[in-house]
Design a protein around this motif. Sequence first.
Motif, short mmCIF file in Angstrom:
data_model
loop_
_atom_site.label_atom_id
_atom_site.label_comp_id
_atom_site.label_asym_id
_atom_site.label_seq_id
_atom_site.Cartn_x
_atom_site.Cartn_y
_atom_site.Cartn_z
N LEU A 48 8.12 2.43 -6.50
CA LEU A 48 6.77 3.06 -6.60
C LEU A 48 6.91 4.51 -7.07
CD1 LEU A 48 5.25 2.08 -3.32
CD2 LEU A 48 5.26 0.61 -5.32
N ILE A 49 5.95 4.75 -7.64
CA ILE A 49 5.75 6.26 -8.13
C ILE A 49 4.62 6.84 -7.42
CG2 ILE A 49 4.60 5.81 -10.22
CD1 ILE A 49 5.77 8.35 -11.60
N VAL A 50 4.52 7.95 -7.03
CA VAL A 50 3.53 8.50 -6.07
C VAL A 50 3.13 9.98 -6.64
CG1 VAL A 50 2.99 9.15 -3.80
CG2 VAL A 50 4.60 7.38 -4.04
N PHE A 62 7.69 12.85 3.35
CA PHE A 62 7.54 11.90 2.36
C PHE A 62 8.38 10.48 2.80
CE2 PHE A 62 8.88 10.00 -2.01
CZ PHE A 62 7.54 9.90 -2.33
N ARG A 63 9.35 10.65 3.20
CA ARG A 63 10.26 9.48 3.74
C ARG A 63 9.61 8.81 4.88
NH1 ARG A 63 15.04 6.86 3.21
NH2 ARG A 63 15.98 8.20 1.93
N SER A 64 9.15 9.63 5.76
CA SER A 64 8.54 9.37 7.18
C SER A 64 6.97 8.32 6.80
CB SER A 64 8.12 10.41 8.10
OG SER A 64 7.39 9.91 9.10
N LEU A 65 6.25 8.95 5.94
CA LEU A 65 4.86 8.31 5.24
C LEU A 65 5.32 7.06 5.07
CD1 LEU A 65 1.93 8.52 5.16
CD2 LEU A 65 2.28 9.69 3.02
N PHE A 66 6.12 6.91 3.97
CA PHE A 66 6.37 5.69 3.16
C PHE A 66 7.31 4.71 4.09
CE2 PHE A 66 4.24 7.89 -0.06
CZ PHE A 66 3.64 6.85 -0.70
N GLY A 67 8.10 5.37 4.68
CA GLY A 67 8.89 4.63 5.79
C GLY A 67 8.26 3.81 6.93
N ILE A 69 5.78 1.90 6.43
CA ILE A 69 5.28 0.60 5.99
C ILE A 69 6.37 -0.10 6.02
CG2 ILE A 69 4.40 -0.31 3.92
CD1 ILE A 69 2.50 1.36 5.05
N GLY A 70 7.61 0.12 5.61
CA GLY A 70 8.78 -0.98 5.70
C GLY A 70 9.93 -0.26 5.35
N GLU A 71 11.16 -1.07 5.25
CA GLU A 71 12.35 -0.67 5.13
C GLU A 71 12.70 0.11 3.50
OE1 GLU A 71 17.20 -1.68 5.67
OE2 GLU A 71 15.65 -2.99 6.07
N ILE A 72 13.05 1.41 3.49
CA ILE A 72 13.36 2.13 2.13
C ILE A 72 14.59 1.85 1.77
CG2 ILE A 72 13.01 4.09 1.00
CD1 ILE A 72 10.57 4.85 2.69
N GLY A 90 6.85 11.71 -6.62
CA GLY A 90 8.12 11.50 -5.85
C GLY A 90 8.11 9.60 -6.32
N PHE A 91 9.20 9.25 -5.78
CA PHE A 91 9.65 7.80 -5.93
C PHE A 91 10.06 7.08 -4.60
CE2 PHE A 91 10.22 9.94 -9.95
CZ PHE A 91 9.59 9.46 -11.03
N VAL A 92 9.61 5.89 -4.60
CA VAL A 92 9.96 5.19 -3.45
C VAL A 92 10.48 3.83 -3.86
CG1 VAL A 92 9.45 4.30 -1.25
CG2 VAL A 92 8.26 6.29 -2.03
N ASN A 93 11.85 3.43 -3.38
CA ASN A 93 12.03 1.82 -3.80
C ASN A 93 12.35 1.21 -2.45
OD1 ASN A 93 13.27 -0.10 -4.94
ND2 ASN A 93 15.19 0.69 -5.34
N TYR A 94 11.64 0.39 -2.30
CA TYR A 94 11.39 -0.61 -1.24
C TYR A 94 12.57 -1.81 -1.45
CZ TYR A 94 7.53 1.62 1.17
OH TYR A 94 6.70 2.39 1.61
N ILE A 95 13.05 -2.26 -0.21
CA ILE A 95 14.02 -3.34 -0.28
C ILE A 95 13.24 -4.73 -0.64
CG2 ILE A 95 15.52 -4.67 1.34
CD1 ILE A 95 16.58 -2.28 2.20
N ASP A 96 12.00 -4.83 0.19
CA ASP A 96 11.20 -5.84 0.07
C ASP A 96 10.03 -5.69 -0.95
OD1 ASP A 96 9.47 -8.25 0.56
OD2 ASP A 96 9.96 -8.28 2.73
#
Length: 128
Positions: A48-50, A62-67, A69-72, A90-96
């Motif tokens: 994701l791009i945020v 940032f990590r806490s907010l998106f974390g 939701i699920g495992e980052i 920023g960028f977030v890469n989820y496992i699922d």
Amino acid sequence: MVMIISTMEPQVSNGPTSNTSNGPSSNNRNCPSPMQTGAATDDSKTNLIVNYLPQNMTQEEFRSLFGSIGEIESCKLVRDKITGQSLGYGFVNYIDPKDAEKAINTLNGLRLQTKTIKATVYFCFSLL
């Protein structure tokens, strides 16, 4: 005697010519293609791009907010290399991939301070 006259054709830009603090578009040319990283096709749905993040948001927030939701797998709040100030994206890469979809559905449009964040799937195209 033969003279050769050459003309230069103007260069065409496929994107904006100026940088903004709201982040890049989702077709950055400097990222590896799935073939280079060995990633499967579905992996692109986890990135994701945020955009439009508050300037004073920290990496931990940032990590806490998106974390939540699920495992980052990874996340990065982009900062100016000289000043250290957030550039607002920023960028977030989820496992699922399901967590990435849930993050978009849950956090896209969320109002944080004076900003309304935009979370979308980050597609990376290599033009070279």
